[in-house]
Design an enzyme around this catalytic site. Structure first.
Site, PDB file in Angstrom:
ATOM      1  N   GLN A  42      13.707  -6.736   3.578  1.00  0.00           N
ATOM      2  CA  GLN A  42      13.046  -7.898   4.181  1.00  0.00           C
ATOM      3  C   GLN A  42      14.035  -9.057   4.365  1.00  0.00           C
ATOM      4  OE1 GLN A  42       9.387  -7.414   4.433  1.00  0.00           O
ATOM      5  NE2 GLN A  42       9.630  -8.919   6.041  1.00  0.00           N
ATOM      6  N   LYS A  59       8.919  -9.197  -1.449  1.00  0.00           N
ATOM      7  CA  LYS A  59       7.859  -8.202  -1.278  1.00  0.00           C
ATOM      8  C   LYS A  59       7.035  -8.191  -2.544  1.00  0.00           C
ATOM      9  CE  LYS A  59       6.486  -5.243   1.837  1.00  0.00           C
ATOM     10  NZ  LYS A  59       6.725  -5.285   3.293  1.00  0.00           N
ATOM     11  N   ASP A 108       0.710  -5.643   4.173  1.00  0.00           N
ATOM     12  CA  ASP A 108       1.552  -4.449   4.326  1.00  0.00           C
ATOM     13  C   ASP A 108       0.588  -3.270   4.108  1.00  0.00           C
ATOM     14  OD1 ASP A 108       4.581  -3.611   4.521  1.00  0.00           O
ATOM     15  OD2 ASP A 108       3.792  -2.342   2.933  1.00  0.00           O
TER      16      ASP A 108
HETATM   17  P1  NDP Z   1      -1.745   0.389   6.832  1.00  0.00           P
HETATM   18  O1  NDP Z   1      -2.214   0.415   5.431  1.00  0.00           O
HETATM   19  O2  NDP Z   1      -2.524  -0.351   7.841  1.00  0.00           O
HETATM   20  O3  NDP Z   1      -1.570   1.883   7.370  1.00  0.00           O
HETATM   21  C1  NDP Z   1      -0.728   2.765   6.708  1.00  0.00           C
HETATM   22  C2  NDP Z   1      -0.834   4.119   7.381  1.00  0.00           C
HETATM   23  O4  NDP Z   1       0.197   4.959   6.881  1.00  0.00           O
HETATM   24  C3  NDP Z   1      -2.134   4.827   7.074  1.00  0.00           C
HETATM   25  O5  NDP Z   1      -2.480   5.646   8.143  1.00  0.00           O
HETATM   26  C4  NDP Z   1      -1.778   5.631   5.829  1.00  0.00           C
HETATM   27  O6  NDP Z   1      -2.577   6.773   5.624  1.00  0.00           O
HETATM   28  C5  NDP Z   1      -0.357   6.036   6.135  1.00  0.00           C
HETATM   29  N1  NDP Z   1       0.369   6.208   4.861  1.00  0.00           N
HETATM   30  C6  NDP Z   1       0.547   5.285   3.898  1.00  0.00           C
HETATM   31  N2  NDP Z   1       1.207   5.801   2.857  1.00  0.00           N
HETATM   32  C7  NDP Z   1       1.435   7.087   3.174  1.00  0.00           C
HETATM   33  C8  NDP Z   1       2.083   8.135   2.506  1.00  0.00           C
HETATM   34  N3  NDP Z   1       2.610   7.980   1.280  1.00  0.00           N
HETATM   35  N4  NDP Z   1       2.164   9.328   3.151  1.00  0.00           N
HETATM   36  C9  NDP Z   1       1.612   9.509   4.388  1.00  0.00           C
HETATM   37  N5  NDP Z   1       0.978   8.533   5.063  1.00  0.00           N
HETATM   38  C10 NDP Z   1       0.900   7.346   4.463  1.00  0.00           C
HETATM   39  O7  NDP Z   1      -0.239  -0.146   6.762  1.00  0.00           O
HETATM   40  P2  NDP Z   1       0.678  -0.757   7.938  1.00  0.00           P
HETATM   41  O8  NDP Z   1       0.347  -0.109   9.222  1.00  0.00           O
HETATM   42  O9  NDP Z   1       0.631  -2.218   7.814  1.00  0.00           O
HETATM   43  O10 NDP Z   1       2.135  -0.310   7.448  1.00  0.00           O
HETATM   44  C11 NDP Z   1       2.753   0.899   7.878  1.00  0.00           C
HETATM   45  C12 NDP Z   1       4.246   0.788   7.686  1.00  0.00           C
HETATM   46  O11 NDP Z   1       4.756  -0.303   8.464  1.00  0.00           O
HETATM   47  C13 NDP Z   1       4.722   0.529   6.268  1.00  0.00           C
HETATM   48  O12 NDP Z   1       5.977   1.151   6.070  1.00  0.00           O
HETATM   49  C14 NDP Z   1       4.910  -0.982   6.236  1.00  0.00           C
HETATM   50  O13 NDP Z   1       5.817  -1.383   5.240  1.00  0.00           O
HETATM   51  C15 NDP Z   1       5.474  -1.202   7.627  1.00  0.00           C
HETATM   52  N6  NDP Z   1       5.377  -2.538   8.187  1.00  0.00           N
HETATM   53  C16 NDP Z   1       4.179  -3.199   8.258  1.00  0.00           C
HETATM   54  C17 NDP Z   1       4.118  -4.446   8.826  1.00  0.00           C
HETATM   55  C18 NDP Z   1       2.829  -5.183   8.991  1.00  0.00           C
HETATM   56  O14 NDP Z   1       2.864  -6.278   9.567  1.00  0.00           O
HETATM   57  N7  NDP Z   1       1.702  -4.669   8.554  1.00  0.00           N
HETATM   58  C19 NDP Z   1       5.321  -5.120   9.328  1.00  0.00           C
HETATM   59  C20 NDP Z   1       6.515  -4.305   9.272  1.00  0.00           C
HETATM   60  C21 NDP Z   1       6.509  -3.082   8.704  1.00  0.00           C
HETATM   61  P3  NDP Z   1      -3.607   6.838   4.397  1.00  0.00           P
HETATM   62  O15 NDP Z   1      -4.815   6.085   4.854  1.00  0.00           O
HETATM   63  O16 NDP Z   1      -3.866   8.287   4.194  1.00  0.00           O
HETATM   64  O17 NDP Z   1      -2.942   6.195   3.215  1.00  0.00           O
HETATM   65  O1  2IT Z   2       7.405  -5.280   6.208  1.00  0.00           O
HETATM   66  C1  2IT Z   2       7.071  -6.328   6.775  1.00  0.00           C
HETATM   67  O2  2IT Z   2       7.855  -6.949   7.501  1.00  0.00           O
HETATM   68  C2  2IT Z   2       5.702  -6.818   6.592  1.00  0.00           C
HETATM   69  N1  2IT Z   2       4.912  -6.153   5.926  1.00  0.00           N
HETATM   70  C3  2IT Z   2       5.287  -8.135   7.188  1.00  0.00           C
HETATM   71  C4  2IT Z   2       5.699  -9.273   6.282  1.00  0.00           C
HETATM   72  C5  2IT Z   2       5.201 -10.629   6.686  1.00  0.00           C
HETATM   73  O3  2IT Z   2       5.485 -11.568   5.922  1.00  0.00           O
HETATM   74  O4  2IT Z   2       4.546 -10.798   7.735  1.00  0.00           O
END
Ligand code: NDP
Ligand code: 2IT
Length: 451
Positions: free
Chosen positions: A115, A130, A170
């Site tokens: 991050q 984080k 996240d």
């Molecule tokens: P959500 O909780 O909205 O969705 C996560 C998705 O990934 C779900 O479909 C989940 O399935 C799946 N998942 C989670 N853990 C696992 C695992 N161990 N194995 C397989 N599938 C898994 O999270 P986000 O969409 O917010 O985040 C997804 C990724 O993006 C993460 O790596 C996060 O750090 C990254 N990210 C998020 C940001 C944000 O603004 N939200 C910004 C930048 C990066 P299930 O329901 O089965 O757990």
């Molecule tokens: O991994 C990421 O960059 C996030 N989950 C978003 C963090 C934030 O402060 O919006």
């Protein structure tokens, strides 16, 4: 010289591993950055003298706390809470909160470390952090999630603030959880502030923050594709995950003319050979965000699609792969399948979704490849825009926020090109992103003295 640099990297990593035993995700994230910046640093002896790298891998502060709460049956549950405040060199600590049973110190530290560089790339003044908990929101009632969030914030509130540390969502933390966390923070502090981002639009949130990570990913991938005269138009796109990032990456890719073929969760993936459309996306939003169902239900509604339990989507041939679920979800066999399927681009929506060995295969085959810290930075960048709107006590239109987001993703792409262009003219986005992020943080650290 190469041997000297290699010795330096191995010596450095040896000390990181022995100081942080067993933290394999943290080691992985540090190694990737050190391999990129070590050769660059050799030309800046003052950065070596100042031990910038040694300082950057040591989080400024780590808070670990007990989170007790009561479930709906009246049974007491105990979880563990974390906040890793990695760096405040260029602004207040900033980064998401993850609720997932796999959360541990290694995962928190790798995410906080990543991050720091990602936030530096956004061009906005945000440090790196984080947080999270091993709490599993799956199957919990709204009331249980609320009680957990309130207990979590009852400790966390004393460590955060609009000019100190600004958490966001996240994995497992979306609009519902941010609402509960914000409510408790406001009550404890007796203060309505911009201490969390991802807030509801009626209470200080920014338009387009929910969309920002997925949209930003596609804007970044568009720029990568453009370096080869390509675009999303007519391309087959495979996406993993079905959460926040995956949903909006799918929507944007589709609107840019691509055929989005797959989505997944930790139980399996769906393959829709006809591709997603607006109606199917509306179903997915309802399924995942309102009903909190599983992705396999997609095939009950759309029987032309297939569900593959226990598998990841990477064996279905595609042109563009967008991993948007979690760390290390693209392994060697997956990377081989992606290459074999004829893909031209892999852009990371998740944080560190591709293993180092898989990255070698993807890069070795000449695909365009971007690390999450560059291509998923649109989420935190828009959090930064939410902070600005909160400070100014104003709100911008969706068009204004979208313009900022596009410009920021384009600036990040330019920074990767500036520091990552190889002799043959292609771009090593890993090197470019790491060096560009490092220069900004290292310079700020050098300016601020030994703190
Ligand atoms: P959500 O909780 O909205 O969705 C996560 C998705 O990934 C779900 O479909 C989940 O399935 C799946 N998942 C989670 N853990 C696992 C695992 N161990 N194995 C397989 N599938 C898994 O999270 P986000 O969409 O917010 O985040 C997804 C990724 O993006 C993460 O790596 C996060 O750090 C990254 N990210 C998020 C940001 C944000 O603004 N939200 C910004 C930048 C990066 P299930 O329901 O089965 O757990
Ligand atoms: O991994 C990421 O960059 C996030 N989950 C978003 C963090 C934030 O402060 O919006």
């Amino acid at each position: 010289m190469d041997k000297f640099i290699n010795n330096y990297i191995e010596g450095f990593m040896g000390s990181v591993v022995s100081r942080n035993p067993g933290e394999k995700e943290f080691h992985q994230a540090v190694r990737e950055v050190v391999e990129s910046v070590a050769p660059f640093m050799m030309d800046y002896p003052n950065l070596m003298d100042q031990k910038i790298l040694e300082r950057i891998v040591e989080p400024e502060r780590i808070i670990i706390f007990r989170v007790p709460w009561m479930d709906d049956r009246g049974e007491i549950q105990i979880n563990r809470g974390f906040r890793v405040q990695a760096s405040s060199a260029i602004g207040p600590y900033k980064g998401g909160i993850r609720f997932h049973p796999s959360v541990n110190l290694s995962i928190m530290k790798f995410l906080a470390f990543e991050q720091t560089f990602k936030n530096a790339l956004t061009t906005l003044p945000m440090g790196g952090a984080k947080g999270g908990s091993d709490f599993n929101p799956r199957g919990k009632s709204d009331a249980e999630v609320m009680r957990f969030c309130q207990s979590f914030m009852t400790e966390l509130f004393r460590h955060i603030g609009p000019n100190t540390d600004v958490p966001a969502g996240d994995i497992g933390v979306g609009g519902r959880e941010i609402g509960f966390l914000f409510g408790q923070y406001k009550r404890l502090r007796d203060e309505f502030s911009g201490t969390l981002t991802g807030k509801g639009i009626a209470w200080g949130g920014s338009l387009l923050r929910p969309e920002a990570t997925g949209y930003g990913l596609c804007y970044f991938a568009e720029q990568m594709l453009a370096t080869r005269g390509e675009s999303f138009e007519g391309k087959k796109v495979n996406i993993s995950g079905a959460g926040n990032v995956a949903q909006y990456a799918a929507q944007k890719a589709m609107r840019l003319g691509a055929k989005v073929q797959t989505l997944s969760d930790s139980d399996g993936f769906i393959y829709d050979p006809e591709g997603l459309n607006e109606e199917k996306m509306a179903f997915v939003f309802q399924l995942k965000n309102i009903r909190r169902g599983r992705i396999k239900e997609y095939v009950q509604k759309y029987p032309q699609a297939q569900y593959f339990p226990g598998e990841r989507p990477w064996r279905i041939p595609c042109d563009i792969a967008l991993p948007c679920a979690t760390q290390n979800e693209v392994e060697v066999a997956d990377a081989e399948n992606i290459v074999k399927g004829g893909a031209i681009c892999l852009a990371e929506g998740a944080n560190m979704p591709t293993t180092p060995e898989a990255i070698k295969i993807i890069q070795g085959a000449g695909l365009l490849y971007s690390p999450g810290k560059a291509s998923n930075a649109g989420g935190v960048a828009t959090s930064g825009l939410e902070m600005s709107q909160n400070s100014m006590r104003t709100s911008w239109t969706a068009e204004e926020v979208d313009q900022y987001l596009r410009r920021i993703m384009s600036d990040i792409h330019a920074a990767c090109v500036k520091y990552g262009t190889r002799e043959d003219g292609t771009v090593n986005y890993v090197k470019g992103a790491n060096i560009a992020g490092f220069i900004k943080v290292a310079g700020a650290m050098a300016d601020q003295g030994l703190v």
